[in-house]
Design a protein around this motif. Sequence first.
Motif, PDB file in Angstrom:
ATOM      1  N   THR A 165     -10.947   4.800  -5.460  1.00  0.00           N
ATOM      2  CA  THR A 165      -9.737   5.322  -6.082  1.00  0.00           C
ATOM      3  C   THR A 165      -8.522   4.472  -5.707  1.00  0.00           C
ATOM      4  OG1 THR A 165      -9.179   6.762  -4.225  1.00  0.00           O
ATOM      5  CG2 THR A 165     -10.677   7.658  -5.916  1.00  0.00           C
ATOM      6  N   PRO A 166      -7.459   4.553  -6.502  1.00  0.00           N
ATOM      7  CA  PRO A 166      -6.223   3.858  -6.113  1.00  0.00           C
ATOM      8  C   PRO A 166      -5.705   4.317  -4.749  1.00  0.00           C
ATOM      9  CG  PRO A 166      -6.101   4.541  -8.404  1.00  0.00           C
ATOM     10  CD  PRO A 166      -7.336   5.173  -7.834  1.00  0.00           C
ATOM     11  N   LYS A 167      -5.840   5.619  -4.457  1.00  0.00           N
ATOM     12  CA  LYS A 167      -5.381   6.130  -3.160  1.00  0.00           C
ATOM     13  C   LYS A 167      -6.146   5.480  -2.014  1.00  0.00           C
ATOM     14  CE  LYS A 167      -4.747  10.359  -0.449  1.00  0.00           C
ATOM     15  NZ  LYS A 167      -4.878  11.845  -0.436  1.00  0.00           N
TER      16      LYS A 167
ATOM     17  N   GLY B 119       0.782  -1.228   0.000  1.00  0.00           N
ATOM     18  CA  GLY B 119       0.000   0.000   0.000  1.00  0.00           C
ATOM     19  C   GLY B 119       0.814   1.278   0.000  1.00  0.00           C
ATOM     20  N   ASP B 120       2.131   1.174   0.105  1.00  0.00           N
ATOM     21  CA  ASP B 120       2.979   2.370   0.148  1.00  0.00           C
ATOM     22  C   ASP B 120       3.301   2.807  -1.285  1.00  0.00           C
ATOM     23  OD1 ASP B 120       4.627   4.425   0.936  1.00  0.00           O
ATOM     24  OD2 ASP B 120       6.343   3.134   1.387  1.00  0.00           O
ATOM     25  N   VAL B 121       2.290   3.354  -1.954  1.00  0.00           N
ATOM     26  CA  VAL B 121       2.396   3.685  -3.376  1.00  0.00           C
ATOM     27  C   VAL B 121       1.858   5.091  -3.624  1.00  0.00           C
ATOM     28  CG1 VAL B 121       1.635   3.065  -5.705  1.00  0.00           C
ATOM     29  CG2 VAL B 121       2.119   1.255  -4.039  1.00  0.00           C
ATOM     30  N   GLN B 122       2.567   5.858  -4.428  1.00  0.00           N
ATOM     31  CA  GLN B 122       2.123   7.171  -4.864  1.00  0.00           C
ATOM     32  C   GLN B 122       1.618   7.079  -6.307  1.00  0.00           C
ATOM     33  OE1 GLN B 122       2.081   9.750  -2.677  1.00  0.00           O
ATOM     34  NE2 GLN B 122       2.933   8.324  -1.161  1.00  0.00           N
ATOM     35  N   ILE B 123       0.710   7.971  -6.676  1.00  0.00           N
ATOM     36  CA  ILE B 123       0.139   7.933  -8.016  1.00  0.00           C
ATOM     37  C   ILE B 123       1.217   8.120  -9.074  1.00  0.00           C
ATOM     38  CG2 ILE B 123      -0.395  10.394  -8.136  1.00  0.00           C
ATOM     39  CD1 ILE B 123      -2.592   7.507  -9.483  1.00  0.00           C
ATOM     40  N   THR B 124       2.275   8.887  -8.745  1.00  0.00           N
ATOM     41  CA  THR B 124       3.367   9.064  -9.708  1.00  0.00           C
ATOM     42  C   THR B 124       4.093   7.745  -9.968  1.00  0.00           C
ATOM     43  OG1 THR B 124       4.775   9.782  -7.866  1.00  0.00           O
ATOM     44  CG2 THR B 124       3.761  11.500  -9.217  1.00  0.00           C
ATOM     45  N   ASN B 125       4.158   6.877  -8.933  1.00  0.00           N
ATOM     46  CA  ASN B 125       4.747   5.554  -9.125  1.00  0.00           C
ATOM     47  C   ASN B 125       3.927   4.739 -10.117  1.00  0.00           C
ATOM     48  OD1 ASN B 125       5.224   5.508  -5.572  1.00  0.00           O
ATOM     49  ND2 ASN B 125       6.745   6.093  -7.106  1.00  0.00           N
ATOM     50  N   LEU B 126       2.604   4.887 -10.027  1.00  0.00           N
ATOM     51  CA  LEU B 126       1.720   4.126 -10.915  1.00  0.00           C
ATOM     52  C   LEU B 126       1.817   4.620 -12.345  1.00  0.00           C
ATOM     53  CD1 LEU B 126      -1.441   3.860  -8.618  1.00  0.00           C
ATOM     54  CD2 LEU B 126       0.349   2.149  -8.994  1.00  0.00           C
TER      55      LEU B 126
ATOM     56  N   THR C 268       2.896   1.978 -15.254  1.00  0.00           N
ATOM     57  CA  THR C 268       1.950   1.586 -16.297  1.00  0.00           C
ATOM     58  C   THR C 268       2.107   2.333 -17.610  1.00  0.00           C
ATOM     59  OG1 THR C 268       0.275   3.201 -15.613  1.00  0.00           O
ATOM     60  CG2 THR C 268       0.268   1.056 -14.499  1.00  0.00           C
ATOM     61  N   GLY C 269       2.676   3.545 -17.546  1.00  0.00           N
ATOM     62  CA  GLY C 269       2.773   4.349 -18.749  1.00  0.00           C
ATOM     63  C   GLY C 269       1.516   5.149 -19.037  1.00  0.00           C
ATOM     64  N   TYR C 270       0.537   5.091 -18.135  1.00  0.00           N
ATOM     65  CA  TYR C 270      -0.705   5.848 -18.296  1.00  0.00           C
ATOM     66  C   TYR C 270      -0.698   7.065 -17.378  1.00  0.00           C
ATOM     67  CZ  TYR C 270      -2.780   1.927 -20.868  1.00  0.00           C
ATOM     68  OH  TYR C 270      -3.053   0.953 -21.803  1.00  0.00           O
ATOM     69  N   THR C 271      -1.514   8.053 -17.728  1.00  0.00           N
ATOM     70  CA  THR C 271      -1.637   9.242 -16.887  1.00  0.00           C
ATOM     71  C   THR C 271      -2.437   8.912 -15.634  1.00  0.00           C
ATOM     72  OG1 THR C 271      -3.707   9.979 -17.919  1.00  0.00           O
ATOM     73  CG2 THR C 271      -1.634  10.709 -18.936  1.00  0.00           C
ATOM     74  N   SER C 272      -2.273   9.744 -14.605  1.00  0.00           N
ATOM     75  CA  SER C 272      -3.005   9.526 -13.360  1.00  0.00           C
ATOM     76  C   SER C 272      -4.503   9.587 -13.598  1.00  0.00           C
ATOM     77  CB  SER C 272      -2.589  10.565 -12.311  1.00  0.00           C
ATOM     78  OG  SER C 272      -2.876  11.879 -12.759  1.00  0.00           O
ATOM     79  N   ARG C 273      -4.943  10.457 -14.505  1.00  0.00           N
ATOM     80  CA  ARG C 273      -6.378  10.564 -14.783  1.00  0.00           C
ATOM     81  C   ARG C 273      -6.924   9.261 -15.353  1.00  0.00           C
ATOM     82  NH1 ARG C 273      -9.444  15.644 -17.309  1.00  0.00           N
ATOM     83  NH2 ARG C 273      -7.990  16.558 -15.836  1.00  0.00           N
ATOM     84  N   THR C 274      -6.198   8.678 -16.297  1.00  0.00           N
ATOM     85  CA  THR C 274      -6.641   7.411 -16.891  1.00  0.00           C
ATOM     86  C   THR C 274      -6.643   6.299 -15.858  1.00  0.00           C
ATOM     87  OG1 THR C 274      -5.813   8.037 -19.075  1.00  0.00           O
ATOM     88  CG2 THR C 274      -6.136   5.686 -18.664  1.00  0.00           C
ATOM     89  N   ILE C 275      -5.583   6.236 -15.036  1.00  0.00           N
ATOM     90  CA  ILE C 275      -5.495   5.198 -14.000  1.00  0.00           C
ATOM     91  C   ILE C 275      -6.666   5.320 -13.032  1.00  0.00           C
ATOM     92  CG2 ILE C 275      -4.139   4.355 -12.055  1.00  0.00           C
ATOM     93  CD1 ILE C 275      -1.620   5.368 -13.587  1.00  0.00           C
TER      94      ILE C 275
END
Length: 277
Positions: A206-208, A177-184, A188-195
């Motif tokens: 949400t992922p958060k 769970g220690d994950v930031q959206i920038t890591n994702l 993945t190569g996708y933008t945070s909005r798409t994720i």
Amino acid sequence: MNKVSKDLSIANIRSKQPWFVFCSAGEYSVKISSVPFISHFYSFEAKASVDVTNVIPDGCIDILFDCDSSKPSAIVCGTTLEAQSVDFIHQHRYFGVRMSPACIPNFLDISASDLVNQRPSFDETTHSISDVFENIVSQGCFTNQVDIFSDFLIKFGIRNHSTLTQEVIAHIFHLKGDVQITNLEALTGYTSRTIQRQFINDTGITPKAFCRIVRCQFAIYNINLNTEIKPSDIAYNLGFYDQSHFSREFKSLLKTTPNSYINHLKNSTYLEKIRFH
């Protein structure tokens, strides 16, 4: 089952609801499922009085049957985003099915988002359910209930998540769970909005929020197996800034502090009540 074997069995359960065990009158039966999208089955009889019984965030959907012979019922428990109170009725026997995190059965006729923080009636949210409800609540044997519901669920399966969401979920669990959206984004190569859009569409949250839930559950797991563990050690292991940050997050999600939870465990028979089948 000896303590080592029990600890290994408990380790296989990612999503825990400790207050369900606390409120059981006696044995709390558990069966780890061989079906990948089911975490486990459980059954217990509610005891007379409990100070408080909470359902806590676990990222899972539960199907919970009240098997009382005079007025049986069943509800679908969507995942919560913070601890919510729940009432169990004294001397009623309950049978529950906990799906694996983020898994949604195909037989549910409701969107992922509409399940979050909700507990709709089983018969109002299902389709083509045949006579599974009657078969479950009329069956007094836990293992038979497990077999009945397993066969039923296998026929329908679960909703397919996108490859993107599957990748994100696996990464979140890998890092506890220690994950930031920038890591994702980098992963993945996708933008945070798409994720975010795809993740919410697949899981309802949400992922958060999912990261917070996963870290919460890892903290619960660490405490449950070692009540001598220090909150500062948990905070460090799970990537929190410091102990106070961890304590605030823990209380925000569970409505109790880490130290209060540890003391509750020490004064209970939590592990002794759990029996694996």
